[in-house]
Motif scaffolding. Sequence first.
Motif, PDB file in Angstrom:
ATOM      1  N   PHE A 398     -15.676  -5.573  -6.187  1.00 29.35           N
ATOM      2  CA  PHE A 398     -16.212  -5.571  -4.711  1.00 29.35           C
ATOM      3  C   PHE A 398     -15.464  -6.595  -3.993  1.00 29.35           C
ATOM      4  CE2 PHE A 398     -19.192  -8.367  -7.175  1.00 29.35           C
ATOM      5  CZ  PHE A 398     -19.157  -9.427  -6.374  1.00 29.35           C
ATOM      6  N   GLY A 399     -15.571  -6.674  -2.683  1.00 31.07           N
ATOM      7  CA  GLY A 399     -14.694  -7.677  -1.987  1.00 31.07           C
ATOM      8  C   GLY A 399     -15.589  -8.546  -1.326  1.00 31.07           C
ATOM      9  N   LEU A 400     -15.481 -10.060  -1.208  1.00 28.63           N
ATOM     10  CA  LEU A 400     -16.248 -10.903  -0.491  1.00 28.63           C
ATOM     11  C   LEU A 400     -15.358 -11.545   0.783  1.00 28.63           C
ATOM     12  CD1 LEU A 400     -19.170 -12.225  -0.548  1.00 28.63           C
ATOM     13  CD2 LEU A 400     -18.077 -14.169  -1.641  1.00 28.63           C
ATOM     14  N   GLY A 455     -18.050  -1.595  -4.092  1.00 26.31           N
ATOM     15  CA  GLY A 455     -17.221  -0.528  -4.497  1.00 26.31           C
ATOM     16  C   GLY A 455     -15.788  -0.344  -3.653  1.00 26.31           C
ATOM     17  N   ALA A 456     -15.425  -1.631  -3.431  1.00 23.12           N
ATOM     18  CA  ALA A 456     -14.206  -1.617  -2.501  1.00 23.12           C
ATOM     19  C   ALA A 456     -12.773  -1.844  -3.259  1.00 23.12           C
ATOM     20  CB  ALA A 456     -14.181  -2.792  -1.382  1.00 23.12           C
ATOM     21  N   SER A 457     -11.803  -1.479  -2.632  1.00 16.88           N
ATOM     22  CA  SER A 457     -10.499  -1.427  -3.330  1.00 16.88           C
ATOM     23  C   SER A 457      -9.618  -2.552  -2.426  1.00 16.88           C
ATOM     24  CB  SER A 457      -9.740  -0.415  -3.707  1.00 16.88           C
ATOM     25  OG  SER A 457      -9.357   0.293  -2.372  1.00 16.88           O
ATOM     26  N   VAL A 458      -8.515  -3.078  -2.958  1.00 20.33           N
ATOM     27  CA  VAL A 458      -7.864  -4.140  -2.373  1.00 20.33           C
ATOM     28  C   VAL A 458      -7.275  -3.272  -1.068  1.00 20.33           C
ATOM     29  CG1 VAL A 458      -5.766  -5.116  -2.129  1.00 20.33           C
ATOM     30  CG2 VAL A 458      -6.960  -5.292  -4.111  1.00 20.33           C
ATOM     31  N   SER A 459      -7.067  -2.241  -1.036  1.00 25.09           N
ATOM     32  CA  SER A 459      -6.535  -1.618   0.158  1.00 25.09           C
ATOM     33  C   SER A 459      -7.685  -1.113   1.173  1.00 25.09           C
ATOM     34  CB  SER A 459      -5.669  -0.125  -0.175  1.00 25.09           C
ATOM     35  OG  SER A 459      -6.682   0.807  -0.783  1.00 25.09           O
ATOM     36  N   SER A 460      -8.857  -0.924   0.527  1.00 27.93           N
ATOM     37  CA  SER A 460      -9.837  -0.433   1.752  1.00 27.93           C
ATOM     38  C   SER A 460     -10.269  -1.762   2.260  1.00 27.93           C
ATOM     39  CB  SER A 460     -10.972   0.272   0.948  1.00 27.93           C
ATOM     40  OG  SER A 460     -11.687  -0.842  -0.066  1.00 27.93           O
ATOM     41  N   VAL A 461     -10.516  -2.946   1.446  1.00 28.54           N
ATOM     42  CA  VAL A 461     -10.860  -4.188   2.121  1.00 28.54           C
ATOM     43  C   VAL A 461      -9.654  -4.554   3.091  1.00 28.54           C
ATOM     44  CG1 VAL A 461     -11.095  -6.836   1.694  1.00 28.54           C
ATOM     45  CG2 VAL A 461     -12.161  -5.026   0.203  1.00 28.54           C
ATOM     46  N   ILE A 489     -10.169 -14.153   8.683  1.00 32.79           N
ATOM     47  CA  ILE A 489     -10.875 -13.649   7.360  1.00 32.79           C
ATOM     48  C   ILE A 489     -10.184 -14.322   6.125  1.00 32.79           C
ATOM     49  CG2 ILE A 489     -11.711 -11.633   6.276  1.00 32.79           C
ATOM     50  CD1 ILE A 489     -11.562 -10.295   8.791  1.00 32.79           C
ATOM     51  N   GLY A 490     -10.909 -14.635   5.155  1.00 32.31           N
ATOM     52  CA  GLY A 490     -10.399 -14.723   3.644  1.00 32.31           C
ATOM     53  C   GLY A 490     -11.008 -13.841   2.798  1.00 32.31           C
ATOM     54  N   ILE A 491     -10.320 -13.451   1.858  1.00 30.10           N
ATOM     55  CA  ILE A 491     -10.809 -12.306   1.135  1.00 30.10           C
ATOM     56  C   ILE A 491     -10.661 -12.648  -0.295  1.00 30.10           C
ATOM     57  CG2 ILE A 491     -10.942  -9.838   0.437  1.00 30.10           C
ATOM     58  CD1 ILE A 491      -9.314  -9.759   3.271  1.00 30.10           C
ATOM     59  N   ALA A 492     -11.926 -12.421  -0.987  1.00 31.93           N
ATOM     60  CA  ALA A 492     -11.774 -12.836  -2.603  1.00 31.93           C
ATOM     61  C   ALA A 492     -12.294 -11.338  -3.135  1.00 31.93           C
ATOM     62  CB  ALA A 492     -12.820 -13.778  -2.786  1.00 31.93           C
ATOM     63  N   MET A 493     -11.534 -10.850  -4.136  1.00 27.39           N
ATOM     64  CA  MET A 493     -11.998  -9.676  -4.690  1.00 27.39           C
ATOM     65  C   MET A 493     -12.499  -9.945  -6.145  1.00 27.39           C
ATOM     66  SD  MET A 493     -10.809  -7.160  -2.697  1.00 27.39           S
ATOM     67  CE  MET A 493     -11.505  -5.911  -3.444  1.00 27.39           C
ATOM     68  N   LEU A 504     -16.568 -16.954  -6.061  1.00 28.12           N
ATOM     69  CA  LEU A 504     -16.130 -16.205  -5.357  1.00 28.12           C
ATOM     70  C   LEU A 504     -16.140 -16.827  -3.643  1.00 28.12           C
ATOM     71  CD1 LEU A 504     -17.766 -12.737  -6.614  1.00 28.12           C
ATOM     72  CD2 LEU A 504     -15.302 -13.208  -6.279  1.00 28.12           C
ATOM     73  N   ILE A 505     -17.594 -17.430  -3.323  1.00 31.04           N
ATOM     74  CA  ILE A 505     -17.560 -17.755  -2.035  1.00 31.04           C
ATOM     75  C   ILE A 505     -16.475 -18.893  -1.923  1.00 31.04           C
ATOM     76  CG2 ILE A 505     -19.067 -18.952  -0.670  1.00 31.04           C
ATOM     77  CD1 ILE A 505     -21.341 -17.866  -1.953  1.00 31.04           C
ATOM     78  N   GLU A 506     -16.539 -19.625  -2.915  1.00 30.43           N
ATOM     79  CA  GLU A 506     -15.312 -20.594  -2.888  1.00 30.43           C
ATOM     80  C   GLU A 506     -13.762 -20.115  -2.567  1.00 30.43           C
ATOM     81  OE1 GLU A 506     -14.467 -24.642  -5.843  1.00 30.43           O
ATOM     82  OE2 GLU A 506     -13.439 -22.418  -6.148  1.00 30.43           O
TER      83      GLU A 506
END
Length: 802
Positions: A398-400, A455-461, A489-493, A504-506
């Motif tokens: 999942f992506g956060l 249920g996300a992938s790098v490309s979907s996020v 936006i900052g993204i952590a997978m 993950l939040i960090e």
Amino acid sequence: MKRNWIRSGRWIHLVLVWVRAGLDALVPEPIPPRYRQAVAVEALRSASYLIPAGSLPGAMAALIAFLSMRDLGHFAFRLGLLSVIWCSTLGLMVVSLLVAQTLRGRDAPFRYRATVRLLALVQGCAWGTLPIALFAAASSDMRVMVACICAGLIATSLAFVSVSGATEAMAVPLIVASYVTLIRTGGPTFVHLSYILVVYGGFILLMSWRMRGVSIDYILSRLMQQEQQTTLQMLLGGEEQAPLSWIWETDAEGRLCFVAPDLAVALRRPVAEIEGQVLSDLLRSVHEHPDEDGLTPSWDRLQECLSGGVAFRGVVVEVDVRGAVQHWSLTGRPLFDAQLHFSGFKGFASDVTGQLLAQRQAAFRAHHDALTGLPNRHALAEALRSALNELGRSATPFGLLSLDLDHFKVVNDRLGHRAGDMLLREVSQRMLACLGERDMLIRFGGDEFVLLSRGASVSSVDMLARRLVQTCETPFTIWDEPVSVGMSIGIAMAPAAGDTAETLIEAADLALYRAKHAGGQTWRFFENAFRRQVEQRRDLLRDLRQAVTDQTITLTFQPVVDAHTLAVKGFETLARWRRPGHGLVSPDRFIKLAEEAGLIEELGGWILDRACAAAQFWPQHLRLAVNVSVGQLYSTRFVGEVAACLARYGIAASRLDLEITETVFMDAEGASFGVLQALRDLGVKIVLDDFGRGFSSLGFLKGFEFSKIKIDSGFVRDMMHDQRSASIVHAVIALAAEMGIVVTAEGVETVAQLTALRRQGCTQAQGYLFSEPVPVDHVSTLLARLRPSMLGAKDYVFDLAQ
Ligand code: C2E
Ligand code: CA
Ligand code: CA
């Protein structure tokens, strides 16, 4: 066998038992004294509905008798009978009405009861005169009529059954009068009829006793049950807050064997329909909402307890009450008979729908943000836990996403907090429209949001982030005004960036920091290098704090020179920090860090103090330049500090240059301009540093009156081989000349650069060509090395030929 049974005389025993049961049924159980008053009231109340109905046939019969028996008896007798019956009927009606309305006070029921009895007796006696007066002289048709009226009226007396003695008061005189009339008339038919009359009369009286017993039993059990109910509610915690509760009881098969009328009302079904039904079947008409695992735990628990004969308490199940879903809390304990055989369950049910709704609303409020209605950070913690569980169970990534609005503060400050609130609502609406089914948007606080994309992938996020950034690009309309904000936006997978909520939040925050640094309105994925850099930064900050406390930062001074005479005009203060174990740290870096860490006021104040302390010993005509960060200009305290510092070392305000960069114009509140103005009023000169490096706009020069402009060293470095840089240098020098302000070229390293600058009319120069920044104790040595000016003895002039 049969004969034996007869001969044994057991049948006598049976008959006796039967007779006794009959007598027992006739003689009701004594009413406990504390219920007597209430039973009398209830009995009268139920009588008050029956009596009017029961006395109307009598009134009608009196009218018919009056009209149809014209040739029989005296007119006065018939009129008298009619009047007595009608008056007493009216009396009974009035009494019934009063009973229904005003049954209050201790003695009221007993008074009413005596009145009803009296009126019933009046009617009985009045009707009793009918056969005595008319039967003997009547024709056979009329006799039938009289007999029917009497028989009917004896039966009608059952209307008074709930008022003890009233049925008897009406029926007995009629029976006696009828009996006497039949005997008096003589003849076998009438004698036989008199026997039948006695039997029927007796039956009516027995029936009335039995019915009264049953009705009193019923009233008594209802009163007792109400009392139980009240006790129960009191036990459940105060009459006021206690939910409505109903008692229920089942037999060994789980069938409801005692249905309180209130329970039937609660289920909105007649008692008869419920009685005998299996309790769990009755509750099975529930809407079962299976939870995540497809189970309905409370329902299953109830089933288990009921089938296992185990006591249960406060099991909440959903009940379908004629289409409306209610939540009932059930408590029950098993019952055992004298032989200790399981004989059913007894317990109570209460409707806890209201409480549950209130609880759910409270839970909703606790987990949702009031402004946007989005889930809040508490909800995030739960959602993250579940996403991490899923990750552990089925390796679903999942992506956060950590989202932050760009320039939100500007809107808030310019249009007010209400506009800010509206903007946040609009932004969240737009964002929601971009989300997929498994995405959850959370308001983290202020203008910060977090998005959990399961249920996300790098490309979907990546695509999702693009949509979110784009959706905020179109300006919003707040109070008819277009408002522009951006989205970073900052993204952590997960699990790549971490496998705990905190990491993950960090990670997402670190990536967001990158997106912001890249200018905002963009998105960045977390990289492991970010964490190392953060650690380094943290260590650096720790050491810097220490250096500020220990005052181990030193100052160097670089001369500023007249471009034509090469005479020293003053010195610029440049801070130096030698970090233990790491060597020199660029001031660009540590000054920025101090700004971000809120250390700049302390550090800047200290630098100003040390610079002034050094300059107090310099020749009076040499100026002192000190760099000032925007962070120092937010508070008016700074003006006081500067004034105090100048006073402390006896330095004239006009000798001090405060160098500020263009970033000061990014301060939306404009508070720093007030501070700058106050500094100018103090006599201090304000210098625009690094002109051309950042967002330089000529508008800035119009907005504030600077004493000097410094051309960024980058342009000076490139001007000899880059035409664009040369043009900018040329334009800035021309502009300064036009405005009549001094212009200093920084970073002058070669004579060629100096010559070119001189040609263009640059007034001052600074750079390694003349001197590197030198420590404070080198300033006097430096000056001593210089040749005295031909023009003014005071001047120290660089001799480049040397
Ligand atoms: P700045 O105010 O533009 O300072 C001039 C910078 O140019 C200094 O860099 C100086 O050492 C450097 N420099 C001087 N002559 C030459 C030259 O001929 N060639 C080249 N390439 N560079 C030259 P420094 O000392 O590294 O300072 C960097 C920046 O850090 C300063 O830029 C200033 O913005 C900031 N800074 C330094 N000290 C302080 C301070 O005490 N307070 C504040 N707020 N900022 C400071
Ligand atoms: Ca400077
Ligand atoms: Ca500069």
